[in-house]
Design a protein around this motif. Structure first.
Motif, PDB file in Angstrom:
ATOM      1  N   SER A 137       5.824  10.212  -5.462  1.00 43.35           N
ATOM      2  CA  SER A 137       4.953   9.227  -4.820  1.00 43.35           C
ATOM      3  C   SER A 137       5.022   7.852  -5.485  1.00 43.35           C
ATOM      4  O   SER A 137       5.544   7.698  -6.582  1.00 43.35           O
ATOM      5  N   GLU A 138       4.411   6.885  -4.795  1.00 44.37           N
ATOM      6  CA  GLU A 138       4.171   5.568  -5.398  1.00 44.37           C
ATOM      7  C   GLU A 138       2.874   5.595  -6.194  1.00 44.37           C
ATOM      8  O   GLU A 138       2.526   4.608  -6.834  1.00 44.37           O
ATOM      9  N   ASP A 139       2.160   6.711  -6.154  1.00 46.31           N
ATOM     10  CA  ASP A 139       0.846   6.795  -6.790  1.00 46.31           C
ATOM     11  C   ASP A 139       0.873   7.745  -7.987  1.00 46.31           C
ATOM     12  O   ASP A 139       1.290   8.906  -7.865  1.00 46.31           O
ATOM     13  N   PRO A 140       0.407   7.282  -9.152  1.00 36.07           N
ATOM     14  CA  PRO A 140       0.480   8.114 -10.349  1.00 36.07           C
ATOM     15  C   PRO A 140      -0.454   9.326 -10.332  1.00 36.07           C
ATOM     16  O   PRO A 140      -0.111  10.377 -10.885  1.00 36.07           O
ATOM     17  N   PHE A 141      -1.597   9.192  -9.695  1.00 31.74           N
ATOM     18  CA  PHE A 141      -2.544  10.313  -9.665  1.00 31.74           C
ATOM     19  C   PHE A 141      -1.941  11.476  -8.869  1.00 31.74           C
ATOM     20  O   PHE A 141      -1.869  12.621  -9.339  1.00 31.74           O
ATOM     21  N   LEU A 142      -1.462  11.164  -7.675  1.00 36.10           N
ATOM     22  CA  LEU A 142      -0.872  12.199  -6.817  1.00 36.10           C
ATOM     23  C   LEU A 142       0.336  12.839  -7.504  1.00 36.10           C
ATOM     24  O   LEU A 142       0.486  14.068  -7.516  1.00 36.10           O
ATOM     25  N   SER A 143       1.173  12.012  -8.128  1.00 35.62           N
ATOM     26  CA  SER A 143       2.365  12.538  -8.806  1.00 35.62           C
ATOM     27  C   SER A 143       1.963  13.486  -9.931  1.00 35.62           C
ATOM     28  O   SER A 143       2.569  14.548 -10.117  1.00 35.62           O
ATOM     29  N   GLY A 144       0.944  13.104 -10.684  1.00 36.98           N
ATOM     30  CA  GLY A 144       0.525  13.921 -11.832  1.00 36.98           C
ATOM     31  C   GLY A 144      -0.081  15.247 -11.404  1.00 36.98           C
ATOM     32  O   GLY A 144       0.200  16.297 -11.986  1.00 36.98           O
ATOM     33  N   LEU A 511       1.817  10.558   4.313  1.00 37.62           N
ATOM     34  CA  LEU A 511       2.722   9.714   3.522  1.00 37.62           C
ATOM     35  C   LEU A 511       2.257   9.618   2.071  1.00 37.62           C
ATOM     36  O   LEU A 511       1.077   9.362   1.808  1.00 37.62           O
ATOM     37  N   THR A 512       3.191   9.773   1.164  1.00 36.63           N
ATOM     38  CA  THR A 512       2.861   9.557  -0.250  1.00 36.63           C
ATOM     39  C   THR A 512       3.416   8.207  -0.701  1.00 36.63           C
ATOM     40  O   THR A 512       3.426   7.895  -1.878  1.00 36.63           O
ATOM     41  N   GLU A 513       3.913   7.460   0.267  1.00 32.08           N
ATOM     42  CA  GLU A 513       4.370   6.096  -0.001  1.00 32.08           C
ATOM     43  C   GLU A 513       4.189   5.273   1.266  1.00 32.08           C
ATOM     44  O   GLU A 513       4.259   5.799   2.378  1.00 32.08           O
ATOM     45  N   THR A 514       3.965   4.000   1.075  1.00 36.05           N
ATOM     46  CA  THR A 514       3.739   3.097   2.193  1.00 36.05           C
ATOM     47  C   THR A 514       5.050   2.834   2.919  1.00 36.05           C
ATOM     48  O   THR A 514       6.089   2.675   2.273  1.00 36.05           O
ATOM     49  N   VAL A 515       4.990   2.751   4.238  1.00 36.01           N
ATOM     50  CA  VAL A 515       6.167   2.288   4.984  1.00 36.01           C
ATOM     51  C   VAL A 515       5.928   0.812   5.294  1.00 36.01           C
ATOM     52  O   VAL A 515       5.049   0.460   6.084  1.00 36.01           O
ATOM     53  N   PRO A 516       6.693  -0.075   4.642  1.00 33.95           N
ATOM     54  CA  PRO A 516       6.451  -1.515   4.839  1.00 33.95           C
ATOM     55  C   PRO A 516       7.050  -2.003   6.151  1.00 33.95           C
ATOM     56  O   PRO A 516       7.895  -1.338   6.739  1.00 33.95           O
ATOM     57  N   LEU A 517       6.610  -3.176   6.568  1.00 29.82           N
ATOM     58  CA  LEU A 517       7.204  -3.766   7.770  1.00 29.82           C
ATOM     59  C   LEU A 517       8.648  -4.146   7.504  1.00 29.82           C
ATOM     60  O   LEU A 517       9.501  -4.050   8.363  1.00 29.82           O
ATOM     61  N   ARG A 518       8.904  -4.622   6.298  1.00 30.35           N
ATOM     62  CA  ARG A 518      10.265  -5.057   5.968  1.00 30.35           C
ATOM     63  C   ARG A 518      10.431  -5.027   4.452  1.00 30.35           C
ATOM     64  O   ARG A 518       9.440  -5.081   3.711  1.00 30.35           O
ATOM     65  N   SER A 556       3.784  -0.943   8.221  1.00 30.63           N
ATOM     66  CA  SER A 556       4.073  -0.096   9.398  1.00 30.63           C
ATOM     67  C   SER A 556       3.143   1.110   9.381  1.00 30.63           C
ATOM     68  O   SER A 556       2.473   1.409  10.362  1.00 30.63           O
ATOM     69  N   TYR A 557       3.141   1.829   8.248  1.00 31.88           N
ATOM     70  CA  TYR A 557       2.234   2.967   8.087  1.00 31.88           C
ATOM     71  C   TYR A 557       1.746   3.010   6.648  1.00 31.88           C
ATOM     72  O   TYR A 557       2.548   2.899   5.716  1.00 31.88           O
ATOM     73  N   PRO A 558       0.441   3.165   6.470  1.00 30.17           N
ATOM     74  CA  PRO A 558      -0.094   3.111   5.109  1.00 30.17           C
ATOM     75  C   PRO A 558       0.029   4.429   4.346  1.00 30.17           C
ATOM     76  O   PRO A 558       0.186   5.500   4.955  1.00 30.17           O
ATOM     77  N   PHE A 559      -0.077   4.327   3.072  1.00 33.92           N
ATOM     78  CA  PHE A 559      -0.156   5.482   2.171  1.00 33.92           C
ATOM     79  C   PHE A 559      -1.244   6.430   2.684  1.00 33.92           C
ATOM     80  O   PHE A 559      -2.339   6.007   3.029  1.00 33.92           O
TER      81      PHE A 559
END
Ligand code: BGC
Length: 768
Positions: A137-144, A511-518, A556-559
């Motif tokens: 993930s982009e998130d440390p809590f979820l990863s841990g 999603l465990t990571e954000t999908v950015p617009l670009r 595009s889609y949030p965490f």
């Protein structure tokens, strides 16, 4: 679990020390380096057996030593290829992660593997990292949390793990030498917490140091990282192993705390240790300590329990299928297309090579030879036996000589008369791998052109994606009503996809990571990969949703996002505080007509913080299964320590006394309920000294009132000229150092007062 094969820690340490005492210096140096690509050295006369390590993490990569490699070049024995970390994490299900861990533990036992090289808990700093599929993930809590569950699962079988890559291995480009230049607070709050949690809560048998440097120092030679932080602060007692070939100077690495160099270094590692000890550069006692840790691990790992070794390949395939079903994320589902009704749509066009040739795992050291492989095309035909299923590959995959125009024309023709089109798009295998990064996040242009051509003749298109890292959706997603993000679904992904498309299973991935617009919107965009050997993490704490939320950016889609074929309502939020944290309770109801999983997410943000903090951070979550109409009270615990930020002045974690917003939602941008709680801060305060400012003195519980009494004396002397508290002039006094104020001739304070103040704060409550 209690395992009869495990010895009590003190007795185990004594036995290991005794064994090492029977080794010569040369033998100790040899023990501290691998004997082959995957094994350690054995010393039967001292009762030290060899043990075997193997990759990991989403399946066993068992190779014989003659055709060994760490880059996924040579083959390996068949083993269950579970969905990689990106997909497992998208389940947000700790029980499932633990079950996958135990299945991997059993496969390791069956193949005589003692340490499985995983999990990877590095943070996804940029979607470009070629190895993001191997991370959670982009998130440390979820990863841990997920890493902890996985390690507990593997180790419950009496097989060790290797927590990797310690630390800050967030890019593949230049990974052997690049320096991740990260400020202290960001390091502690973003890049280290997953490691800390797994180390302290699951006690992995080994920790693998990364290839890269951190703030200029090789991870393999980083005494602060491998000893002061890992052992002295986190209390780690296991073995630190190098990533394969990460050791630069064996003597410096050992002194820093790196116990085991892997793989064998053709005798060079041991020779360097012997020279360093002979010259006095290295104390032999350091080698003794590492050798004892390795011997203890050999003792613990090798008497494997054969009762656990049996595993049922079909059952593991079914588990891989379950994870695939639970990890795929339904990003978009406008209208009635999904789930498909085989009776209503008798003519199905399946387009895209990935339907026939699945892309189900990433490349590099984690590449597994699966025991079997499901493909979606076969599974779709089997699921809808009454339907006509026509297939066209649509585009070439990793084939520069492929006839793009002909393949597209054939696919458009196939789509034209179909009731529904299932369009399988994704990243070709060459796009993402260990060892290099992507340089954009777009799908190959021929795939997007195919999508445009197909949607022009048939609007009923559901896209199924196969990609290990995030891809850009914003330039084409409006053209289709439904998108299922399959990530990489492992060996059972094909059948899992059919189950999801036809509604035999209900999508539940988030999603465990954000999908950015670009790509240009991503947090590390400007400084990604760095320059001249240094990657400066200038975005600091603001990684992933922390970045998009702080800047209020569209994505595009949030965490946390993911749809279901049912709907869920969240009501009745209650928060109960106690000294150790708080419980968040919420009623969750399945308001639709199908059974499904909701992932309840709790985010917390400090209001009016003294320091810069993210708007919200994930602090608790749970994947909850609910029947249609069912309501359950879900209670999620947030530990007080998880509210802390890392204070750079004190070099310590600090819970700020403040109001905190507690939000409960179905994603980081779909907050359903919120409340504010007040948390009392840590009572200790900075201990000021003579050179601290008056403002700093005033924050101390003892020094504050004492300095106020002295300032009262100044006020009496100055009369009306004394500035009002809070006025700009008062701030000028507050900014002065105490010693500076005491020196000024007209101020009725002197160094006797300073000494008295210092004595008072040193006997009063102080931090640490
Ligand atoms: C990878 C590790 C892996 C090791 C052994 C390295 O290239 O970075 O993750 O465990 O090789 O194959």
């Amino acid at each position: 679990m209690t395992d009869p094969l495990r010895t009590a820690p003190a007795a185990a340490a004594a036995a290991a020390a005794e064994a090492v005492a029977r080794l010569t210096l040369d033998e100790k140096a040899a023990l501290a380096t691998g004997a082959s690509w995957w094994t350690t050295a054995a010393f039967p006369h001292a009762d030290i057996p060899a043990f075997r390590l193997a990759d990991g993490p989403h399946g066993l990569r068992l190779q014989n030593d003659e055709r060994a490699d760490h880059l996924g070049i040579n083959g390996s024995a068949p083993a269950t290829c579970f969905p990689p970390a990106v997909t497992l994490a998208s389940t947000w299900d700790t029980d499932l992660a633990a079950r996958v861990g135990s299945a991997l533990g059993r496969e390791s036992l069956a193949h005589g593997v003692h340490v499985l090289l995983g999990p990877g808990v590095n943070i996804k700093r940029s979607p470009l990292c070629g190895r993001n599929f191997e991370y959670y993930s982009e998130d440390p809590f979820l990863s841990g949390i997920l890493g902890t569950a996985w390690v507990n699962g593997v180790q419950s079988q009496g097989v060790g793990t290797s927590l990797k890559h310690f630390a800050a291995n967030n890019q593949e480009s230049g990974r052997m030498s690049v320096s991740a230049d990260i400020d202290t607070r960001t390091l502690h709050e973003i890049y280290l917490p997953a490691f800390r949690r797994v180390v302290t809560e699951a006690k992995p048998w080994t920790v693998m140091c990364a290839y890269n440097r951190i703030n200029g120092v090789h991870s393999s030679e980083n005494h602060w990282l491998l000893t002061e932080l890992l052992r002295d602060t986190w209390g780690y007692e296991g073995v630190v192993v190098s990533d394969w070939g990460a050791v630069v100077d064996r003597a410096r690495a050992l002194a820093a705390g790196l116990d085991l160099e892997m793989p064998s270094s053709s005798g060079l590692g041991p020779a360097r240790l012997l020279t360093a000890i002979a010259s006095g550069e290295l104390d032999e006692k350091i080698l003794d300590t590492s050798a004892t840790r390795i011997a203890a691990l050999a003792h613990k790992a090798t008497p494997q329990n054969p009762a656990h070794a049996d595993h049922d390949r079909d059952a593991h395939h079914d588990l891989a299928h379950e994870v695939a079903v639970r990890g795929a994320v339904l990003l978009k589902n406008d209208g009635p297309l999904l789930p498909l009704d085989p009776a209503a749509g008798p003519h199905i066009a399946v387009l895209g090579e990935f339907a026939r040739t699945p892309r189900y795992q990433g490349a590099g050291s984690s590449r597994v030879t699966p025991t079997r492989l499901d493909d979606a095309l076969t599974a779709i035909a089997a699921t809808a036996p009454a339907a006509t299923v026509d297939f066209a590959p649509g585009f070439p995959v990793d084939d520069p000589d492929g006839d793009v125009a002909a393949l597209r024309a054939e696919a458009v023709h196939t789509a034209r008369n179909a009731d529904v089109v299932l369009l399988f798009l994704g990243l070709p295998p060459s796009f993402e791998s260990e060892g290099y990064d992507r340089d954009h996040i777009d799908l190959p242009s021929e795939q997007i052109e195919l999508l445009r051509a197909v949607t022009a003749v048939n609007p009923n298109v559901a896209v199924v994606l196969a990609n290990g890292g995030v891809v850009r959706l914003s330039d084409w997603i409006d053209a289709v009503p439904a998108v299922l993000e399959g990530w990489l679904l492992g060996q059972a992904g094909g059948s899992a996809t059919a189950d999801l498309l036809f509604g035999h299973a209900n999508p539940s991935g988030r999603l465990t990571e954000t999908v950015p617009l670009r790509l240009a919107d991503t947090p590390a965009h400007l400084e990604w990969q760095g320059e001249r050997g240094h990657a400066r993490y200038g975005e600091g704490l603001f990684i992933g949703y922390r970045h998009y939320d702080a800047r209020d950016m569209e994505v595009s889609y949030p965490f946390g996002h993911g749809l279901s074929y049912t709907t869920f309502a969240h009501t009745d939020l209650r928060v109960t505080q106690d000294d150790a944290g708080f419980d968040t309770t919420v009623k969750v109801t399945n308001t639709g007509s199908r059974a499904g999983h909701e992932v309840v997410q709790v985010y917390v943000g400090a209001l009016d913080s003294e320091v810069l903090r993210p708007v919200r951070e994930l602090k608790a979550f749970s994947a909850v299964s609910l029947r249609p109409g069912e309501t359950r009270d879900i209670t999620l615990r947030v530990a007080r320590e998880d509210l802390a930020y890392f204070d750079i002045v004190d070099d310590a974690w600090l819970v700020e006394g403040a109001d905190y917003r507690v939000e409960v939602g179905a994603s980081s941008r779909d907050i359903r309920l919120a409340t504010t709680i007040t948390v009392e801060g840590d009572t200790y305060a900075d201990v000021p000294d003579a050179d601290s400012t008056i403002a700093a003195w005033r924050t101390h519980p003892v020094g504050g009132p004492a300095i106020d009494r002295l300032l009262e004396r100044v006020r009496e002397t100055m009369g009306d000229a004394y500035p009002q508290e809070g006025s700009p002039r008062y701030r000028m006094i507050a900014d002065m150092r105490l010693s500076q104020l005491a020196k000024l001739p007209i101020v009725p304070l002197d160094f006797t007062d300073v000494d008295k103040l210092l004595a008072a704060v040193h006997t009063g409550p102080g931090r640490n």
